[in-house]
Design an enzyme around this catalytic site. Structure first.
Site, mmCIF file in Angstrom:
data_model
loop_
_atom_site.group_PDB
_atom_site.id
_atom_site.type_symbol
_atom_site.label_atom_id
_atom_site.label_comp_id
_atom_site.label_asym_id
_atom_site.label_seq_id
_atom_site.Cartn_x
_atom_site.Cartn_y
_atom_site.Cartn_z
ATOM 1 N N GLU A 44 6.160 55.675 50.272
ATOM 2 C CA GLU A 44 6.946 55.752 51.504
ATOM 3 C C GLU A 44 8.382 55.271 51.277
ATOM 4 O OE1 GLU A 44 6.343 57.115 54.370
ATOM 5 O OE2 GLU A 44 4.320 57.724 53.791
ATOM 6 N N CYS A 199 8.945 73.852 60.104
ATOM 7 C CA CYS A 199 10.018 73.568 61.070
ATOM 8 C C CYS A 199 11.221 73.004 60.317
ATOM 9 C CB CYS A 199 9.523 72.592 62.138
ATOM 10 S SG CYS A 199 10.621 72.456 63.569
ATOM 11 N N CYS A 206 8.929 79.931 62.746
ATOM 12 C CA CYS A 206 8.206 79.730 64.005
ATOM 13 C C CYS A 206 6.909 80.543 64.067
ATOM 14 C CB CYS A 206 9.099 80.095 65.183
ATOM 15 S SG CYS A 206 10.559 79.024 65.343
ATOM 16 N N CYS A 209 4.035 78.412 62.855
ATOM 17 C CA CYS A 209 3.905 77.066 63.424
ATOM 18 C C CYS A 209 2.719 76.983 64.373
ATOM 19 C CB CYS A 209 5.188 76.697 64.160
ATOM 20 S SG CYS A 209 5.116 75.071 64.932
ATOM 21 N N CYS A 215 6.539 75.590 72.384
ATOM 22 C CA CYS A 215 7.762 74.975 71.859
ATOM 23 C C CYS A 215 8.953 75.496 72.650
ATOM 24 C CB CYS A 215 7.918 75.301 70.376
ATOM 25 S SG CYS A 215 9.473 74.709 69.669
#
Length: 368
Positions: A44, A199, A206, A209, A215
């Protein structure tokens, strides 16, 4: 919404995202084999402002050298920065090293599971702490990295730049509302993967997605309108000279101060101007020493661009030895590079150029 109310969102948002993740998500990331808190934490930190594909080879080398908190805590800063060289944002490496020492001294070498205690460690903010706890322990914590901000801002057409406090509050409220109570580790990975692969910033796909049906950005026909970009400001340009003092196959390097630009890394000596460089050389190597200017180098930082003028000077052995000033200077052999030295990217590139010239037995001062 003002960020204090509960955002109204479809109850099945997480389920749609998880179904997509099961088919298309990244399940083979090396920090998940095995999925232990130390590996998740290191990954991370490396992933902050850095793409997964760039991070993977660095992570694998880092784990080979530092497989646990204790080995990292007991390492020298040079060793840590050496393995970080090329990954950029070197404060992350210094924070990681400091945090490992705190963990070993105060927490028995274990990452704390309390969010506030975890956030008190160097280099760990709200979203990073949440990602560590969600990924390592499957605990319910909402995350909000750059990819997630983009997904949520588009899904609910949230106006404004996400770096603004009011916009960020709205995004955090939305992230908290959407995070499910089950499969949290998979959900957090799924929403990061969605932002990274579908995205995307410039060309969102799209049609692929799983949450495109409701959206608002997609419905507008202009999905890239969200999120708003950072307000543009003129990026200042700074000038510096790198002083490449060479004798034989060795080049002089010096350690940068522990804080500030390239903190703790090994660089060429630097001067702000050519007259200052001339004075430095005369003092260090004698009045007859002569610089040769090499092609300029540009390096971009987050808030400014650095234009570097490399100045090469070949010195006889005796004057070169006089330049040594103690433990923060060394002669670096370009033919046998030291992997345990942290080197900024432009320094590494210049050293590699000198190494190639040495291998070809070509004197750079004879080049035209």
């Amino acid at each position: 919404m003002d960020g204090t109310e509960t955002p109204e969102t479809p109850a099945d948002f997480a389920e749609r995202l998880l179904a997509w993740y099961d088919r298309h998500g990244r399940h083979d990331l090396p920090w998940k084999r095995p999925r232990d808190p130390y590996r998740i934490w290191v990954s991370e930190i490396m992933l902050q402002q850095t793409r997964v594909g760039t991070v993977i080879p660095y992570f694998e080398r880092f784990m080979t050298r530092f497989p646990d908190v204790a080995s990292l805590a007991r390492a020298t800063e040079d060793a840590v920065l050496g393995l970080w060289s090329g990954l950029g944002y070197y404060a992350r490496a210094r924070h990681l090293h400091r945090a490992a020492r705190i963990l070993l001294a105060e927490h028995g070498g274990e990452l704390p599971r309390d969010p506030e205690t975890l956030r008190a460690l160097p280099g760990i903010g709200r979203s990073t702490a949440a990602a560590i706890l969600a990924q390592a322990f499957d605990e319910r914590h909402a995350i909000l990295d750059g990819n997630v901000k983009r997904v949520l801002a588009r899904h609910r057409a949230i106006d404004g730049w996400p770096g603004q406090a009011a916009v960020e509050r709205r995004l955090w409220a939305l992230a908290e509302a959407l995070t499910p109570s089950r499969r949290v580790a998979d959900y957090t990975q799924a929403i990061m993967d969605l932002g990274a692969s579908v995205c995307t910033r410039a060309r969102p796909r799209c049609d692929a997605c799983p949450v495109a049906g409701d959206c608002l950005a997609r419905a507008s026909g202009e999905p890239t309108r969200w999120p708003r970009p950072r307000p543009r400001r003129p990026q200042p340009v700074r000038q510096t000279c790198f002083l490449l003092l060479r004798h034989g196959d060795a080049v002089l390097l010096e350690r940068r101060p522990p804080t500030g630009l390239w903190g703790g890394l090994w660089c060429f000596p630097q001067c702000d101007s050519r007259p200052e460089a001339d004075r430095w050389l005369a003092e260090m190597a004698g009045p007859d020493a002569v610089w040769r200017e090499l092609p300029g180098v540009r390096h971009a930082f987050t808030h400014f661009r650095l234009e570097i003028t490399p100045l090469l000077c070949s010195l006889p052995e005796n004057p070169a030895r006089r330049v040594m000033d103690g433990g923060d200077r060394l002669w670096y052999n370009v033919r046998t590079p030291d992997a345990l030295r942290g080197l900024p990217a432009p320094v590494r590139r210049l050293l590699e150029s000198l190494r190639r010239q040495a291998d070809e037995r070509t004197d750079p001062e004879d080049d035209t």
